[in-house]
Design a protein around this motif. Structure first.
Motif, PDB file in Angstrom:
ATOM      1  N   LEU A 276      32.650 -20.346  -2.019  1.00 32.58           N
ATOM      2  CA  LEU A 276      33.704 -20.606  -2.884  1.00 32.58           C
ATOM      3  C   LEU A 276      34.058 -19.736  -3.873  1.00 32.58           C
ATOM      4  N   GLY A 277      33.418 -18.440  -4.099  1.00 32.27           N
ATOM      5  CA  GLY A 277      33.822 -17.806  -5.248  1.00 32.27           C
ATOM      6  C   GLY A 277      35.325 -17.123  -5.533  1.00 32.27           C
ATOM      7  N   GLU A 278      35.879 -17.007  -4.418  1.00 32.06           N
ATOM      8  CA  GLU A 278      37.252 -16.210  -4.432  1.00 32.06           C
ATOM      9  C   GLU A 278      38.126 -17.500  -4.561  1.00 32.06           C
ATOM     10  N   GLU A 279      37.748 -18.779  -4.897  1.00 27.97           N
ATOM     11  CA  GLU A 279      38.653 -19.785  -5.254  1.00 27.97           C
ATOM     12  C   GLU A 279      38.913 -20.262  -6.586  1.00 27.97           C
ATOM     13  N   ASP A 280      39.543 -20.785  -7.115  1.00 26.18           N
ATOM     14  CA  ASP A 280      39.894 -21.123  -8.574  1.00 26.18           C
ATOM     15  C   ASP A 280      38.560 -21.563  -8.933  1.00 26.18           C
ATOM     16  N   LEU A 281      38.137 -21.521 -10.173  1.00 24.91           N
ATOM     17  CA  LEU A 281      37.051 -22.149 -10.828  1.00 24.91           C
ATOM     18  C   LEU A 281      37.056 -23.587 -10.721  1.00 24.91           C
ATOM     19  N   THR A 282      38.161 -24.336 -10.702  1.00 25.79           N
ATOM     20  CA  THR A 282      38.208 -25.713 -10.372  1.00 25.79           C
ATOM     21  C   THR A 282      37.375 -25.988  -9.141  1.00 25.79           C
ATOM     22  N   VAL A 283      37.239 -25.331  -8.301  1.00 25.37           N
ATOM     23  CA  VAL A 283      36.558 -25.600  -6.962  1.00 25.37           C
ATOM     24  C   VAL A 283      35.381 -26.340  -7.158  1.00 25.37           C
ATOM     25  N   VAL A 284      34.580 -25.977  -8.044  1.00 27.26           N
ATOM     26  CA  VAL A 284      33.608 -26.467  -8.734  1.00 27.26           C
ATOM     27  C   VAL A 284      33.443 -28.218  -8.296  1.00 27.26           C
ATOM     28  N   THR A 285      34.569 -28.678  -8.487  1.00 22.32           N
ATOM     29  CA  THR A 285      34.697 -30.120  -8.237  1.00 22.32           C
ATOM     30  C   THR A 285      34.366 -30.372  -6.575  1.00 22.32           C
ATOM     31  N   ARG A 286      34.979 -29.631  -5.903  1.00 22.29           N
ATOM     32  CA  ARG A 286      34.775 -29.601  -4.463  1.00 22.29           C
ATOM     33  C   ARG A 286      33.207 -29.607  -4.205  1.00 22.29           C
ATOM     34  N   ALA A 287      32.643 -28.509  -4.796  1.00 22.93           N
ATOM     35  CA  ALA A 287      31.076 -28.388  -4.622  1.00 22.93           C
ATOM     36  C   ALA A 287      30.301 -29.397  -5.047  1.00 22.93           C
ATOM     37  N   LEU A 288      30.744 -30.039  -6.071  1.00 18.21           N
ATOM     38  CA  LEU A 288      29.750 -30.913  -6.558  1.00 18.21           C
ATOM     39  C   LEU A 288      29.939 -32.145  -5.788  1.00 18.21           C
ATOM     40  N   GLU A 289      31.086 -32.811  -5.226  1.00 16.98           N
ATOM     41  CA  GLU A 289      31.257 -33.724  -4.253  1.00 16.98           C
ATOM     42  C   GLU A 289      30.423 -33.378  -3.138  1.00 16.98           C
ATOM     43  N   SER A 290      30.541 -32.104  -2.410  1.00 19.38           N
ATOM     44  CA  SER A 290      29.667 -32.085  -1.385  1.00 19.38           C
ATOM     45  C   SER A 290      28.147 -32.069  -1.629  1.00 19.38           C
ATOM     46  N   GLN A 291      27.622 -31.695  -2.982  1.00 16.86           N
ATOM     47  CA  GLN A 291      26.338 -32.038  -3.214  1.00 16.86           C
ATOM     48  C   GLN A 291      25.933 -33.460  -3.309  1.00 16.86           C
ATOM     49  N   GLY A 292      26.628 -34.286  -3.914  1.00 16.12           N
ATOM     50  CA  GLY A 292      26.322 -35.415  -3.988  1.00 16.12           C
ATOM     51  C   GLY A 292      26.713 -36.524  -2.944  1.00 16.12           C
ATOM     52  N   GLY A 293      27.663 -36.079  -1.961  1.00 16.35           N
ATOM     53  CA  GLY A 293      28.208 -36.841  -1.080  1.00 16.35           C
ATOM     54  C   GLY A 293      29.271 -37.575  -1.861  1.00 16.35           C
ATOM     55  N   THR A 294      30.416 -37.781  -1.229  1.00 14.73           N
ATOM     56  CA  THR A 294      31.344 -38.782  -1.536  1.00 14.73           C
ATOM     57  C   THR A 294      31.726 -39.907  -0.759  1.00 14.73           C
ATOM     58  N   PRO A 295      31.301 -41.226  -1.428  1.00 15.08           N
ATOM     59  CA  PRO A 295      31.457 -42.421  -0.524  1.00 15.08           C
ATOM     60  C   PRO A 295      32.469 -42.709   0.218  1.00 15.08           C
TER      61      PRO A 295
END
Length: 295
Positions: A276-295
């Motif tokens: 995800l490095g070439e995406e905008d830094l707000t893509v961290v939101t997506r990374a956090l969701e994938s780590q925790g799992g979104t219900p």
């Protein structure tokens, strides 16, 4: 109009350098553009820029040279290996505007002192991303000899909405690291809060409605929230570059300090490792969701 300004060379025509070059051209500043990938500068010719074949050739034609590249190694390569520093005329100004950290600007200053003391070095990294660069609305953290200020003022006025002078060369870089640490935590506040909201079954629009316009959310954060709501993660400021800047701050402070910033860096590194490095830094939101799992 162009005849009233000294010629400026911009070395490094990435998303930031391109926007800065275009802003200078709009202000009537004669401009020479160079990039290792020469095609990156071709469209600037349509705006009136000269496109140089080499960094040395660009520097030879200019009274002021701007470097805007990724890191200190790239800056040093342009200056030394590409022949830029040797090609500068006596009395020229080198405005080093890349974010290269304290150790990086110290290397640059030592090089100039040893090899070209007749050149004025300005340390002037910028705050802002692609859109502000294109609109000439950057903030410039400038440092260096006071006698150079009047000469550089037309260029800095074209590139930025605000220039802050903070002392001798090196102080600008130090202030930029503070700025980017603030930015990192402001981004993390958005990303972690939105990932938590989604984890708890809340919609992005609900959070925006609740927090938008409150003193908790800056205009910059509000814009980032809207991009998250739109699923728009194209890079305004790439995550990989933001992570580089966080690591520069940690390096300058001492790697055993600021544990929260170090944890943030590790979290962002995991997102980069996910591609995800070439995406905008707000893509961290997506990374956090994938780590925790979104219900």
């Amino acid at each position: 109009m162009a005849g009233t300004h000294e010629p400026v060379a911009v070395l490094g025509i990435g998303s930031m350098g391109h926007g800065m070059a275009a802003s200078a051209l709009r202000a009537g500043i004669p401009l020479i553009a160079w990039d290792r990938k020469i095609e990156a500068a071709r469209d600037l010719a349509k705006l009136g820029a000269q496109v140089a074949e080499t960094a040395a050739d660009a520097a030879r034609r200019a009274a002021i040279v701007v470097t805007m590249v990724t890191d200190a190694d790239a800056v040093m390569s342009i200056a030394r290996d590409q022949g830029m520093l040797a090609a500068l005329a006596p009395g020229a100004i080198w405005a080093q505007m890349s974010t290269i950290g304290v150790a990086g600007i110290d290397r640059v200053a030592a090089l100039v002192s040893a090899e070209r003391p007749d050149v004025t070095l300005l340390d002037a990294p910028v705050s802002g991303s692609k859109d502000p660069a294109e609109r000439g609305q950057l903030t410039i953290f400038a440092s260096g000899p006071a006698e150079a200020r009047s000469r550089i003022a037309p260029l800095f006025s074209a590139l930025g909405q605000r220039t802050i002078w903070v002392g001798e060369a090196g102080a600008g870089t130090r202030l930029k690291l503070v700025n980017n640490t603030w930015l990192a935590f402001a981004t993390e506040a958005v990303a972690a809060s939105m990932a938590l909201a989604h984890r708890l079954g809340l919609q992005t629009a609900t959070v925006i409605d609740a927090l938008g316009g409150s003193p908790l959310v800056s205009a910059w954060q509000a814009a980032k929230l809207q991009r998250i709501a739109d699923g728009e993660f194209s890079a305004q400021f790439a995550l990989s570059l933001a992570l580089k800047d966080v690591r520069l701050a940690l390096q300058a402070a001492g790697d055993d300090r600021f544990a929260a910033l170090a944890c943030l860096a590790e979290e962002w590194q995991q997102a980069v490792d996910q591609g995800l490095g070439e995406e905008d830094l707000t893509v961290v939101t997506r990374a956090l969701e994938s780590q925790g799992g979104t219900p």
